[in-house]
Write a protein that holds these residues in place. Structure first.
Motif, PDB file in Angstrom:
ATOM      1  N   GLY A 212     -35.500 -22.490  57.517  1.00 44.27           N
ATOM      2  CA  GLY A 212     -36.463 -21.874  56.600  1.00 44.27           C
ATOM      3  C   GLY A 212     -36.428 -22.521  55.232  1.00 44.27           C
ATOM      4  N   ALA A 213     -35.212 -22.774  54.705  1.00 47.25           N
ATOM      5  CA  ALA A 213     -35.069 -23.371  53.370  1.00 47.25           C
ATOM      6  C   ALA A 213     -35.645 -24.782  53.331  1.00 47.25           C
ATOM      7  CB  ALA A 213     -33.600 -23.384  52.960  1.00 47.25           C
ATOM      8  N   CYS A 214     -35.322 -25.588  54.335  1.00 45.02           N
ATOM      9  CA  CYS A 214     -35.796 -26.981  54.358  1.00 45.02           C
ATOM     10  C   CYS A 214     -37.305 -27.049  54.563  1.00 45.02           C
ATOM     11  CB  CYS A 214     -35.071 -27.768  55.447  1.00 45.02           C
ATOM     12  SG  CYS A 214     -33.349 -28.105  55.048  1.00 45.02           S
ATOM     13  N   TYR A 215     -37.853 -26.126  55.345  1.00 43.29           N
ATOM     14  CA  TYR A 215     -39.306 -26.087  55.526  1.00 43.29           C
ATOM     15  C   TYR A 215     -39.995 -25.764  54.200  1.00 43.29           C
ATOM     16  CZ  TYR A 215     -43.922 -24.615  57.124  1.00 43.29           C
ATOM     17  OH  TYR A 215     -45.270 -24.485  57.295  1.00 43.29           O
ATOM     18  N   CYS A 216     -39.409 -24.816  53.441  1.00 41.01           N
ATOM     19  CA  CYS A 216     -39.991 -24.427  52.152  1.00 41.01           C
ATOM     20  C   CYS A 216     -39.897 -25.548  51.116  1.00 41.01           C
ATOM     21  CB  CYS A 216     -39.293 -23.179  51.608  1.00 41.01           C
ATOM     22  SG  CYS A 216     -39.641 -21.686  52.547  1.00 41.01           S
TER      23      CYS A 216
END
Length: 532
Positions: A212-216
């Motif tokens: 989730g963090a890397c996608y954001c």
């Protein structure tokens, strides 16, 4: 006895206390209590155990949740090599491509450095745990974790980041060596499989947060594209440190140290609040420890390779190392695998998030699977399923490529990860924690995990080489390679992996001491009054 207990308290858990345990075999009343305690363990179902021991489940989960930090960092590195800004800053140009890529040697260094540090950590875990206990070893690791994150966060080159990962790896080793051992020792027999399986769930939680963090942050055009995900690591150690400080120590460890009164209090805190039940559990533990004590004195690494303990050590090493040979590395490098399978950068990160969430679902399903089926059965069928899927993945990657085959490769990658997260991954932790003797457990889980890293470090390099466009660029054809290695694991498991479901630690000791063949563990009857 009381004087020795006081001595151990004054030593702040540090000094070893040599105490002669009560001669249970010569004490009919205590032996009867031990029999009743063991019979109660066998009679208790999963639901009853969960209702009567909620705190034991909670503390087991908290200790297992420390693994989320290794999972977080490992998946973070595999996402960095697919992160747009990270590739821009640290990548190199490749002929025929508009995007830069991280060179294979640096990919391998980023993936392997943490494992190298953890390799040191797992060897430190056993001696430290034998001296100060599971709780204080974990607290020490969490303090180190808080400190070492600074190196990675402020790194301004790949070399410094690699050093930071290596330093972070040391506390990972402490966590992964102790978590399955602690969880298996504090919960009732019926819950051992489910509670040790939460280790794999912690891996999935870490990968979900990272995905989730890397996608954001994938579209950020500054250093925070990777520094922000690195900073998220600080949200784990301090809350966990407080909770672990409040947790009870393993009563098995306390009894081995001669601290019987503290062990009794710990047993009551973990769910056996009735005085009679607590004393029965205490007697059962003392009996097992006395049987093991007759086989040797203070535990040492050398003991792991002597007599029947050599066989137990080999099984622990096999189960840990085998995780790297049945498609797990496809799950660990999912984002990069999806890109090499033809997905766009955004779609690769989306699929990685889906993959991580499905792994979490598979982990939850593993609780039901371990309750219904034996450890050996789950391992063999899980491996066989992934062998089939890996061969299909190789076939799909070998034919003419188009959008449909790209999607099929990505889907098979997700399915292989799902099967691993529901079978091989969690059941391996259960097998490892049940196979080792109580006397050598802290050392055995550490050495077993060391075998994992010994296998993983070269396999990470091989996996990067197979997937990278600057390497062999095999994409889904790597399925053929992993199917072959998984076949070897299946054959070894069929002949050498014993069934220890519903077996107490005393029964496991007797089965190994009698050198019962692995395929006969399930059918061999051990009476409650047998000590040899």
């Amino acid at each position: 006895m009381s004087n020795d207990v006081e001595k151990s308290k004054d030593g702040l858990q540090g000094e070893h206390v040599d105490i002669d345990h009560v001669e249970l075999k010569q004490n009919p009343d205590l032996m009867r209590e031990a029999f009743d305690g063991e019979n109660r363990e066998h009679e208790m179902g999963v639901w009853e155990a969960a209702k009567t021991h909620p705190w034991a489940c909670f503390w087991a989960f908290i200790m297992c949740f420390t693994i989320v930090m290794e999972s977080f960092d490992m998946f973070l590195n595999t996402n960095f090599v697919a992160l747009t800004k990270f590739k821009e800053v640290y990548g190199v140009a490749v002929a025929g491509s508009t995007e830069k890529v991280i060179p294979t040697r640096w990919q391998s260094a980023l993936f392997q450095s943490g494992q190298c540090g953890a390799f040191i950590g797992v060897f430190l875990a056993g001696p430290i745990t034998n001296r100060i206990g599971y709780r204080w070893t974990c607290i020490l690791g969490l303090i180190l974790m808080n400190a070492t994150i600074f190196v990675s966060f402020f790194a301004n080159s790949l070399a410094v980041m690699v050093v930071g990962q290596a330093l972070e790896g040391v506390p990972w080793g402490l966590f992964i060596a102790n978590s399955p051992a602690y969880a298996s020792e504090i919960v009732p027999l019926a819950l051992r499989g489910a509670c040790t399986a939460t280790l794999q769930m912690s891996w999935s939680i870490g990968s979900i947060i990272v995905a989730g963090a890397c996608y954001c942050y994938n579209h950020r055009q500054d250093d925070w594209a990777w520094r922000a995900p690195l900073a998220l690591q600080w949200m784990f150690p301090t809350p966990l440190l407080i909770l672990v400080f409040l947790a009870p120590e393993s009563p098995w460890w306390l009894i081995r140290r001669g601290r019987k009164e503290e062990a009794l209090r710990s047993i009551k805190r973990l769910g056996k609040e009735k005085e009679e039940e607590a004393h029965q559990a205490l007697a059962m533990m003392e009996r097992t420890i006395e049987i093991e004590k007759e086989q040797g004195g203070n535990p040492s690494l050398i003991d792991l390779f002597k007599g029947t303990d050599l066989r137990r050590t080999a099984i622990a090493c096999f189960c840990y190392a085998g995780q790297n040979f049945a498609g797990n590395l496809i799950a660990n490098q999912a984002t990069f695998f999806f890109e090499q399978a033809g997905m766009s950068s955004d779609r690769a990160f989306q699929l990685n998030l889906v993959n991580s969430c499905l792994q979490f679902v598979a982990n939850a399903l593993s609780w039901v699977i371990t309750a219904w089926f034996g450890r050996r059965t789950v391992y063999l069928w899980g491996t066989a399923t992934n062998i089939t899927l890996l061969i299909i993945l190789g076939i799909v990657a070998s034919i003419e490529q188009n959008n449909s085959t790209n999607l099929a490769q990505a889907s098979l990658g997700i399915l292989i990860s799902f099967v691993f997260a529901g079978t091989l991954g969690p059941i391996s932790y259960t097998i490892i924690s049940e196979t080792s003797s109580v006397r050598l457990r802290a050392l055995s889980t550490g050495v077993g995990r060391a075998a994992y890293y010994l296998a993983e470090i070269p396999m990470i390099y091989l996996s990067s080489k197979m997937l990278n466009t600057t390497g062999w660029n095999l994409a889904g054809k790597c399925g053929y390679v992993w199917a072959g290695t998984a076949c070897v694991c299946w054959i070894l498991a069929y002949f050498f992996l014993p069934e220890l479901k519903h077996r107490t630690y005393r029964e496991a000791d007797i089965l190994f001491n009698r050198k019962v063949p692995a395929r006969k563990f399930k059918s061999t009857v051990i009476a409650v009054d047998e000590n040899e």
